[in-house]
Design a protein around this motif. Structure first.
Motif, PDB file in Angstrom:
ATOM      1  N   LEU A 166       0.823  -1.207   0.000  1.00  0.00           N
ATOM      2  CA  LEU A 166       0.000   0.000   0.000  1.00  0.00           C
ATOM      3  C   LEU A 166       0.858   1.259   0.000  1.00  0.00           C
ATOM      4  O   LEU A 166       1.993   1.252   0.458  1.00  0.00           O
ATOM      5  CB  LEU A 166      -0.909   0.014   1.230  1.00  0.00           C
ATOM      6  CG  LEU A 166      -1.889  -1.154   1.353  1.00  0.00           C
ATOM      7  CD1 LEU A 166      -2.600  -1.120   2.694  1.00  0.00           C
ATOM      8  CD2 LEU A 166      -2.879  -1.139   0.201  1.00  0.00           C
ATOM      9  N   LEU A 167       0.283   2.332  -0.514  1.00  0.00           N
ATOM     10  CA  LEU A 167       0.918   3.642  -0.537  1.00  0.00           C
ATOM     11  C   LEU A 167       0.371   4.484   0.614  1.00  0.00           C
ATOM     12  O   LEU A 167      -0.787   4.315   1.013  1.00  0.00           O
ATOM     13  CB  LEU A 167       0.587   4.363  -1.852  1.00  0.00           C
ATOM     14  CG  LEU A 167       0.974   3.681  -3.145  1.00  0.00           C
ATOM     15  CD1 LEU A 167       0.369   4.434  -4.338  1.00  0.00           C
ATOM     16  CD2 LEU A 167       2.485   3.622  -3.270  1.00  0.00           C
ATOM     17  N   PRO A 168       1.158   5.430   1.105  1.00  0.00           N
ATOM     18  CA  PRO A 168       0.631   6.349   2.115  1.00  0.00           C
ATOM     19  C   PRO A 168      -0.180   7.455   1.426  1.00  0.00           C
ATOM     20  O   PRO A 168       0.153   8.640   1.481  1.00  0.00           O
ATOM     21  CB  PRO A 168       1.892   6.879   2.795  1.00  0.00           C
ATOM     22  CG  PRO A 168       2.940   6.818   1.730  1.00  0.00           C
ATOM     23  CD  PRO A 168       2.592   5.614   0.894  1.00  0.00           C
ATOM     24  N   MET A 169      -1.231   7.050   0.738  1.00  0.00           N
ATOM     25  CA  MET A 169      -2.089   7.960  -0.017  1.00  0.00           C
ATOM     26  C   MET A 169      -3.532   7.489   0.080  1.00  0.00           C
ATOM     27  O   MET A 169      -3.787   6.293   0.205  1.00  0.00           O
ATOM     28  CB  MET A 169      -1.712   7.968  -1.510  1.00  0.00           C
ATOM     29  CG  MET A 169      -0.346   8.496  -1.840  1.00  0.00           C
ATOM     30  SD  MET A 169       0.017   8.289  -3.609  1.00  0.00           S
ATOM     31  CE  MET A 169      -0.918   9.663  -4.266  1.00  0.00           C
ATOM     32  N   THR A 170      -4.432   8.438  -0.020  1.00  0.00           N
ATOM     33  CA  THR A 170      -5.852   8.151  -0.130  1.00  0.00           C
ATOM     34  C   THR A 170      -6.451   9.189  -1.064  1.00  0.00           C
ATOM     35  O   THR A 170      -5.757  10.115  -1.491  1.00  0.00           O
ATOM     36  CB  THR A 170      -6.552   8.144   1.258  1.00  0.00           C
ATOM     37  OG1 THR A 170      -7.880   7.662   1.124  1.00  0.00           O
ATOM     38  CG2 THR A 170      -6.553   9.503   1.905  1.00  0.00           C
ATOM     39  N   LEU A 171      -7.714   9.033  -1.385  1.00  0.00           N
ATOM     40  CA  LEU A 171      -8.378   9.937  -2.313  1.00  0.00           C
ATOM     41  C   LEU A 171      -9.705  10.370  -1.717  1.00  0.00           C
ATOM     42  O   LEU A 171     -10.434   9.552  -1.151  1.00  0.00           O
ATOM     43  CB  LEU A 171      -8.628   9.218  -3.643  1.00  0.00           C
ATOM     44  CG  LEU A 171      -9.436   9.998  -4.668  1.00  0.00           C
ATOM     45  CD1 LEU A 171      -8.546  10.988  -5.407  1.00  0.00           C
ATOM     46  CD2 LEU A 171     -10.111   9.073  -5.656  1.00  0.00           C
ATOM     47  N   PHE A 172      -9.996  11.647  -1.848  1.00  0.00           N
ATOM     48  CA  PHE A 172     -11.315  12.170  -1.504  1.00  0.00           C
ATOM     49  C   PHE A 172     -11.872  12.806  -2.760  1.00  0.00           C
ATOM     50  O   PHE A 172     -11.159  13.535  -3.455  1.00  0.00           O
ATOM     51  CB  PHE A 172     -11.236  13.212  -0.383  1.00  0.00           C
ATOM     52  CG  PHE A 172     -12.572  13.834  -0.076  1.00  0.00           C
ATOM     53  CD1 PHE A 172     -13.450  13.211   0.789  1.00  0.00           C
ATOM     54  CD2 PHE A 172     -12.965  15.010  -0.689  1.00  0.00           C
ATOM     55  CE1 PHE A 172     -14.700  13.757   1.059  1.00  0.00           C
ATOM     56  CE2 PHE A 172     -14.202  15.563  -0.424  1.00  0.00           C
ATOM     57  CZ  PHE A 172     -15.075  14.935   0.448  1.00  0.00           C
ATOM     58  N   ALA A 173     -13.122  12.545  -3.075  1.00  0.00           N
ATOM     59  CA  ALA A 173     -13.771  13.186  -4.221  1.00  0.00           C
ATOM     60  C   ALA A 173     -15.084  13.800  -3.772  1.00  0.00           C
ATOM     61  O   ALA A 173     -15.895  13.145  -3.117  1.00  0.00           O
ATOM     62  CB  ALA A 173     -14.006  12.187  -5.346  1.00  0.00           C
ATOM     63  N   HIS A 174     -15.281  15.046  -4.153  1.00  0.00           N
ATOM     64  CA  HIS A 174     -16.523  15.747  -3.820  1.00  0.00           C
ATOM     65  C   HIS A 174     -17.700  15.230  -4.635  1.00  0.00           C
ATOM     66  O   HIS A 174     -18.840  15.391  -4.229  1.00  0.00           O
ATOM     67  CB  HIS A 174     -16.369  17.254  -4.084  1.00  0.00           C
ATOM     68  CG  HIS A 174     -15.451  17.944  -3.138  1.00  0.00           C
ATOM     69  ND1 HIS A 174     -15.824  18.319  -1.869  1.00  0.00           N
ATOM     70  CD2 HIS A 174     -14.155  18.338  -3.270  1.00  0.00           C
ATOM     71  CE1 HIS A 174     -14.813  18.919  -1.264  1.00  0.00           C
ATOM     72  NE2 HIS A 174     -13.788  18.943  -2.087  1.00  0.00           N
ATOM     73  N   GLU A 175     -17.405  14.603  -5.799  1.00  0.00           N
ATOM     74  CA  GLU A 175     -18.503  14.188  -6.678  1.00  0.00           C
ATOM     75  C   GLU A 175     -18.241  12.854  -7.366  1.00  0.00           C
ATOM     76  O   GLU A 175     -17.304  12.719  -8.138  1.00  0.00           O
ATOM     77  CB  GLU A 175     -18.737  15.251  -7.754  1.00  0.00           C
ATOM     78  CG  GLU A 175     -19.879  14.919  -8.683  1.00  0.00           C
ATOM     79  CD  GLU A 175     -20.056  15.949  -9.788  1.00  0.00           C
ATOM     80  OE1 GLU A 175     -20.835  15.649 -10.706  1.00  0.00           O
ATOM     81  OE2 GLU A 175     -19.431  17.019  -9.748  1.00  0.00           O
ATOM     82  N   VAL A 176     -19.084  11.880  -7.084  1.00  0.00           N
ATOM     83  CA  VAL A 176     -19.085  10.617  -7.818  1.00  0.00           C
ATOM     84  C   VAL A 176     -19.893  10.849  -9.092  1.00  0.00           C
ATOM     85  O   VAL A 176     -21.003  11.383  -9.047  1.00  0.00           O
ATOM     86  CB  VAL A 176     -19.726   9.482  -6.988  1.00  0.00           C
ATOM     87  CG1 VAL A 176     -19.950   8.237  -7.837  1.00  0.00           C
ATOM     88  CG2 VAL A 176     -18.877   9.169  -5.768  1.00  0.00           C
ATOM     89  N   VAL A 177     -19.320  10.460 -10.223  1.00  0.00           N
ATOM     90  CA  VAL A 177     -20.019  10.563 -11.502  1.00  0.00           C
ATOM     91  C   VAL A 177     -20.685   9.236 -11.831  1.00  0.00           C
ATOM     92  O   VAL A 177     -21.864   9.183 -12.173  1.00  0.00           O
ATOM     93  CB  VAL A 177     -19.054  10.982 -12.638  1.00  0.00           C
ATOM     94  CG1 VAL A 177     -19.760  11.003 -13.984  1.00  0.00           C
ATOM     95  CG2 VAL A 177     -18.420  12.331 -12.329  1.00  0.00           C
TER      96      VAL A 177
END
Length: 133
Positions: A66-77
């Protein structure tokens, strides 16, 4: 973790990053070639989060692939498995890979980064404090 830290993560400035600039269909096709059979989620207004971790934590994540990264998205398409409705927000688990500048892979999903987004740094506590429901 403070409310200010979470607020800065969601609304503060960050490094602008260009995601996929083409059509949604072409992005999905690229993902299907790179990650055949894997669930995908097309997102907009996204934030790629580099997690501030200790060397020990970094090594533990690396040992798990795993990477020390994550993702946040304000909008799911669009979510290929119907887990998230269009217009919802989503936060991923730890990433496994970040490829082509527009595909953020986790254990179960490839998040397809459509349009431009931001890259920021945050603590694990701030990044994972956002939970749906």
């Amino acid at each position: 973790m403070t409310l200010e830290e979470v607020s800065q993560l969601l609304c503060g400035a960050g490094e602008e990053v260009v995601g996929w600039a083409g059509s949604q269909e072409d992005l999905i096709s690229l993902a299907a070639t790179a990650f055949p059979g894997k669930a995908f989620c097309v997102v907009k207004q996204w934030i790629l989060i580099d997690l501030t971790v200790t060397q020990v934590e970094r090594e533990k994540l690396a040992s798990l692939g795993l990477l020390p990264m994550t993702l946040f998205a304000h909008e799911v398409v669009l979510d290929s498995k119907g887990r998230f409705q269009s217009g919802m927000w989503v936060r991923s688990n730890f990433g496994k890979s970040f490829t082509e500048g527009c595909m953020f892979e986790t254990k179960s999903t490839v998040y397809l980064l459509w349009g431009s987004g931001l890259r920021k740094e945050a603590s694990v506590g701030a990044a994972f404090s956002m939970k749906a429901g």
